[in-house]
Design a protein around this motif. Structure first.
Motif, PDB file in Angstrom:
ATOM      1  N   LEU A  49      -2.224  -6.841  10.515  1.00 40.67           N
ATOM      2  CA  LEU A  49      -1.653  -7.731  11.388  1.00 40.67           C
ATOM      3  C   LEU A  49      -0.174  -7.507  11.613  1.00 40.67           C
ATOM      4  N   GLY A  50      -0.024  -7.105  12.917  1.00 36.83           N
ATOM      5  CA  GLY A  50       1.631  -6.746  13.214  1.00 36.83           C
ATOM      6  C   GLY A  50       2.063  -7.923  13.584  1.00 36.83           C
ATOM      7  N   ILE A  51       3.560  -7.717  14.252  1.00 39.04           N
ATOM      8  CA  ILE A  51       4.111  -8.983  14.757  1.00 39.04           C
ATOM      9  C   ILE A  51       3.470  -9.864  15.807  1.00 39.04           C
ATOM     10  N   SER A  52       2.722  -8.884  16.781  1.00 43.68           N
ATOM     11  CA  SER A  52       2.102  -9.851  17.750  1.00 43.68           C
ATOM     12  C   SER A  52       0.504 -10.304  17.207  1.00 43.68           C
ATOM     13  N   SER A  53       0.432 -10.192  15.993  1.00 47.28           N
ATOM     14  CA  SER A  53      -0.838 -10.606  15.288  1.00 47.28           C
ATOM     15  C   SER A  53      -2.169  -9.656  15.816  1.00 47.28           C
ATOM     16  N   LYS A  54      -1.571  -8.387  16.546  1.00 48.71           N
ATOM     17  CA  LYS A  54      -2.673  -7.705  16.838  1.00 48.71           C
ATOM     18  C   LYS A  54      -3.173  -6.563  15.545  1.00 48.71           C
ATOM     19  N   PRO A  55      -4.494  -6.664  15.216  1.00 50.34           N
ATOM     20  CA  PRO A  55      -4.646  -5.674  14.025  1.00 50.34           C
ATOM     21  C   PRO A  55      -4.534  -4.465  14.377  1.00 50.34           C
ATOM     22  N   VAL A  56      -3.908  -3.651  13.349  1.00 49.63           N
ATOM     23  CA  VAL A  56      -3.703  -2.144  13.379  1.00 49.63           C
ATOM     24  C   VAL A  56      -4.258  -1.565  12.102  1.00 49.63           C
ATOM     25  N   PHE A  57      -5.312  -0.627  12.323  1.00 52.71           N
ATOM     26  CA  PHE A  57      -6.089   0.080  11.354  1.00 52.71           C
ATOM     27  C   PHE A  57      -4.875   0.985  10.737  1.00 52.71           C
ATOM     28  N   LYS A  58      -4.956   0.953   9.442  1.00 47.40           N
ATOM     29  CA  LYS A  58      -3.996   2.040   8.659  1.00 47.40           C
ATOM     30  C   LYS A  58      -4.801   2.667   7.523  1.00 47.40           C
ATOM     31  N   LYS A  59      -5.023   4.071   7.506  1.00 46.23           N
ATOM     32  CA  LYS A  59      -5.628   4.684   6.449  1.00 46.23           C
ATOM     33  C   LYS A  59      -4.691   4.386   5.194  1.00 46.23           C
ATOM     34  N   ILE A  60      -5.561   4.547   4.249  1.00 41.92           N
ATOM     35  CA  ILE A  60      -5.104   4.164   2.672  1.00 41.92           C
ATOM     36  C   ILE A  60      -5.510   5.284   1.801  1.00 41.92           C
ATOM     37  N   ASP A  61      -4.907   5.351   0.530  1.00 39.96           N
ATOM     38  CA  ASP A  61      -5.339   5.966  -0.653  1.00 39.96           C
ATOM     39  C   ASP A  61      -5.706   5.026  -1.706  1.00 39.96           C
ATOM     40  N   ILE A  62      -6.601   5.226  -2.447  1.00 39.42           N
ATOM     41  CA  ILE A  62      -7.050   4.006  -3.427  1.00 39.42           C
ATOM     42  C   ILE A  62      -6.649   4.648  -4.515  1.00 39.42           C
ATOM     43  N   GLU A  63      -5.735   4.059  -5.403  1.00 44.54           N
ATOM     44  CA  GLU A  63      -5.429   4.357  -6.940  1.00 44.54           C
ATOM     45  C   GLU A  63      -6.313   4.133  -7.806  1.00 44.54           C
ATOM     46  N   GLY A  64      -6.668   3.037  -7.687  1.00 45.81           N
ATOM     47  CA  GLY A  64      -7.725   2.500  -8.776  1.00 45.81           C
ATOM     48  C   GLY A  64      -8.161   1.123  -8.477  1.00 45.81           C
ATOM     49  N   THR A  65      -9.226   0.782  -9.018  1.00 45.37           N
ATOM     50  CA  THR A  65     -10.017  -0.626  -8.625  1.00 45.37           C
ATOM     51  C   THR A  65     -10.894  -0.868  -9.710  1.00 45.37           C
ATOM     52  N   ASP A  66     -10.872  -2.139  -9.999  1.00 44.64           N
ATOM     53  CA  ASP A  66     -11.866  -2.854 -11.145  1.00 44.64           C
ATOM     54  C   ASP A  66     -12.962  -3.648 -10.255  1.00 44.64           C
ATOM     55  N   GLY A  67     -13.202  -3.473  -9.082  1.00 44.90           N
ATOM     56  CA  GLY A  67     -13.965  -4.021  -8.198  1.00 44.90           C
ATOM     57  C   GLY A  67     -14.053  -5.215  -7.660  1.00 44.90           C
ATOM     58  N   ARG A  68     -12.771  -5.779  -8.037  1.00 41.10           N
ATOM     59  CA  ARG A  68     -12.083  -7.125  -7.402  1.00 41.10           C
ATOM     60  C   ARG A  68     -10.985  -7.050  -6.698  1.00 41.10           C
ATOM     61  N   TYR A  69     -10.061  -5.969  -7.475  1.00 39.87           N
ATOM     62  CA  TYR A  69      -8.868  -5.757  -6.491  1.00 39.87           C
ATOM     63  C   TYR A  69      -8.906  -4.427  -6.778  1.00 39.87           C
ATOM     64  N   VAL A  70      -7.861  -3.991  -5.846  1.00 42.40           N
ATOM     65  CA  VAL A  70      -7.642  -2.394  -5.458  1.00 42.40           C
ATOM     66  C   VAL A  70      -6.089  -2.271  -5.567  1.00 42.40           C
ATOM     67  N   ILE A  71      -5.587  -0.999  -6.298  1.00 40.70           N
ATOM     68  CA  ILE A  71      -4.251  -0.704  -6.267  1.00 40.70           C
ATOM     69  C   ILE A  71      -4.280   0.743  -5.052  1.00 40.70           C
ATOM     70  N   LEU A  72      -3.438   0.582  -4.016  1.00 45.33           N
ATOM     71  CA  LEU A  72      -3.537   1.516  -2.942  1.00 45.33           C
ATOM     72  C   LEU A  72      -2.354   1.931  -2.462  1.00 45.33           C
ATOM     73  N   LYS A  73      -2.217   3.090  -1.907  1.00 45.23           N
ATOM     74  CA  LYS A  73      -0.898   3.565  -0.786  1.00 45.23           C
ATOM     75  C   LYS A  73      -1.281   3.411   0.537  1.00 45.23           C
ATOM     76  N   GLY A  74      -0.586   3.258   1.357  1.00 45.51           N
ATOM     77  CA  GLY A  74      -0.369   3.121   2.833  1.00 45.51           C
ATOM     78  C   GLY A  74      -0.253   1.773   3.502  1.00 45.51           C
ATOM     79  N   VAL A  75       0.213   1.051   2.443  1.00 47.37           N
ATOM     80  CA  VAL A  75       0.616  -0.305   3.014  1.00 47.37           C
ATOM     81  C   VAL A  75       2.123  -0.565   2.479  1.00 47.37           C
ATOM     82  N   LYS A  76       2.650  -1.832   3.096  1.00 41.22           N
ATOM     83  CA  LYS A  76       3.831  -2.204   2.404  1.00 41.22           C
ATOM     84  C   LYS A  76       3.753  -3.501   1.809  1.00 41.22           C
ATOM     85  N   ILE A  77       4.462  -3.870   0.849  1.00 40.52           N
ATOM     86  CA  ILE A  77       4.238  -5.127   0.388  1.00 40.52           C
ATOM     87  C   ILE A  77       4.576  -6.097   1.406  1.00 40.52           C
TER      88      ILE A  77
END
Length: 392
Positions: free
Chosen positions: A351-379
């Motif tokens: 969700l951007g500033i205008s609350s309009k959703p923007v699709f962002k591609k990601i790279d998955i580093e690892g997951t336990d099935g419940r949570y995921v560590i990824l690249k392509g987003v900001k904190i």
């Protein structure tokens, strides 16, 4: 008038298009009301299982029937050659130990600064030396042995002569010394002191796993058989029979875990890889290395882990509960349910500033099935979470 009508038609057409696009947008993103915020965190890939402790230990058995006296403390490390226990024969007279103790106490009370004491002591040393020569010569030449025996008798006569003219206290001291020598000889002839054959932790506790869980047998463990082993703890005390287990010397540097694994768990492990082990009753993390994975029976597998770190209680454990940590990922963290696939690509709706959703591609580093560590987003990015049935 005609132009007004045309403009009205254009406006109506635009309204229809906007309504359509609004419905399409609503249709596309409906169900994505839930959101999650990107945080910095970790994901741990692990599993819990049962493990058997495999030790490199040397078992010492009783050399004959008798009574055991422990000279080493349970759980402490002793060097090679240090005395660890003494065993007295079944016919041993225990009161001889008390008698020796009393004689030694009386000797400590004596004043050895008396006339002729050193002369008598010197003759005693000569007698002992000749007695040793006599016993050795008796095996070779009886005639020569008799000559040595004659010299011994002369020395004894000389000793008696000195004692007769010396103060009476010297005879008291000499009698005590003779009693001490007799008692020490009796104890020596009716007991055996066992020294540590190798350096290691000493234990007088047995649990029935010694014949199965050892370093020689660890690559051939049968899970079905292990489930039938009765781990009854037995502490060695007092009377033992010849051949009974008395003590074990445990190598405190090399120890292993035999992990009992399902097929899925075995598939997660790789020989040569490092793992972290957490034991249920021990707070610290322990490092280990997978050295072997093999089939333990029709359904289960065995994973042998060579432990790097020391677990203080390992020498007296046979069966424990453990958590095996395979890998740990750190980075941008989200619930795994936030990840979707759009046009064949993994990504998330941010969700951007205008609350309009923007699709962002990601790279998955690892997951336990419940949570995921990824690249392509900001904190602190706010991400939509689709309802069940949407996304992948």
């Amino acid at each position: 008038m005609i132009n007004v009508g045309k403009n009205l038609l254009k406006i109506l057409a635009l309204i229809v298009i906007l309504v359509y696009l609004g419905k399409l947008l609503f249709s596309t993103y409906k169900g994505r009301e839930e959101t999650a915020v990107v945080t910095y965190g970790n994901v741990v890939i692990d599993f819990e299982t049962e493990a058997f402790v495999v030790k490199d230990e040397m078992i010492i058995k009783a050399p004959f029937d008798g009574k055991v006296e422990k000279l080493a403390k349970e759980g402490e490390r002793y060097s090679k050659g240090e005395p660890i226990f003494r065993i007295y024969s079944s016919s041993f007279e225990e009161d001889k130990l008390n008698m020796l103790k009393k004689v030694e106490e009386k000797l400590k009370e004596q004043d050895f600064d008396i006339p002729f004491y050193q002369d008598v002591k010197k003759i005693d040393d000569m007698i002992k030396k000749e007695e040793k020569n006599y016993n050795e010569m008796l095996k070779q030449d009886e005639k020569s042995a008799q000559k040595i025996l004659a010299r011994i008798e002369v020395l004894k006569a000389k000793k008696e002569e000195i004692l007769n003219k010396a103060p009476s206290v010297l005879r008291t001291v000499e009698n005590l010394r003779e009693q001490k020598e007799y008692l020490e000889k009796y104890i020596s002839e009716n007991s055996t002191t066992v020294n540590a054959p190798e350096a290691g932790i000493i234990s007088f506790t047995f649990d029935g796993s010694e014949r199965v869980l050892n370093s020689k047998n660890m690559f051939n463990l049968n899970v079905s058989h292990l489930s039938t082993v009765n781990f009854d703890i037995k502490k060695v005390e007092g009377i033992v029979k010849e051949g009974d287990f008395v003590c074990k010397v445990v190598d405190n540097f090399d120890w292993y875990l035999a992990l009992i694994l399902s097929e899925e768990q075995a598939g997660l492990l790789k020989e040569g890889s490092n793992v972290k082990i957490f034991i249920s009753d021990y707070p610290a993390e322990l490092r280990g290395k997978i050295i072997k994975i093999y089939k333990g029976d029709d359904k289960l597998y065995v994973g042998i882990v060579k432990m790097i770190d020391i677990y203080p209680e390992f020498y007296k454990k046979a069966k424990i509960k453990v958590k095996v940590v395979l890998k740990e990922y750190w980075g941008m963290k989200l619930p795994f349910s936030a990840v979707v696939t759009e046009n064949g690509e993994k990504g998330v709706w941010v969700l951007g500033i205008s609350s309009k959703p923007v699709f962002k591609k990601i790279d998955i580093e690892g997951t336990d099935g419940r949570y995921v560590i990824l690249k392509g987003v900001k904190i602190y990015d706010k991400v939509l979470i689709p309802k069940k049935g949407r996304g992948d």
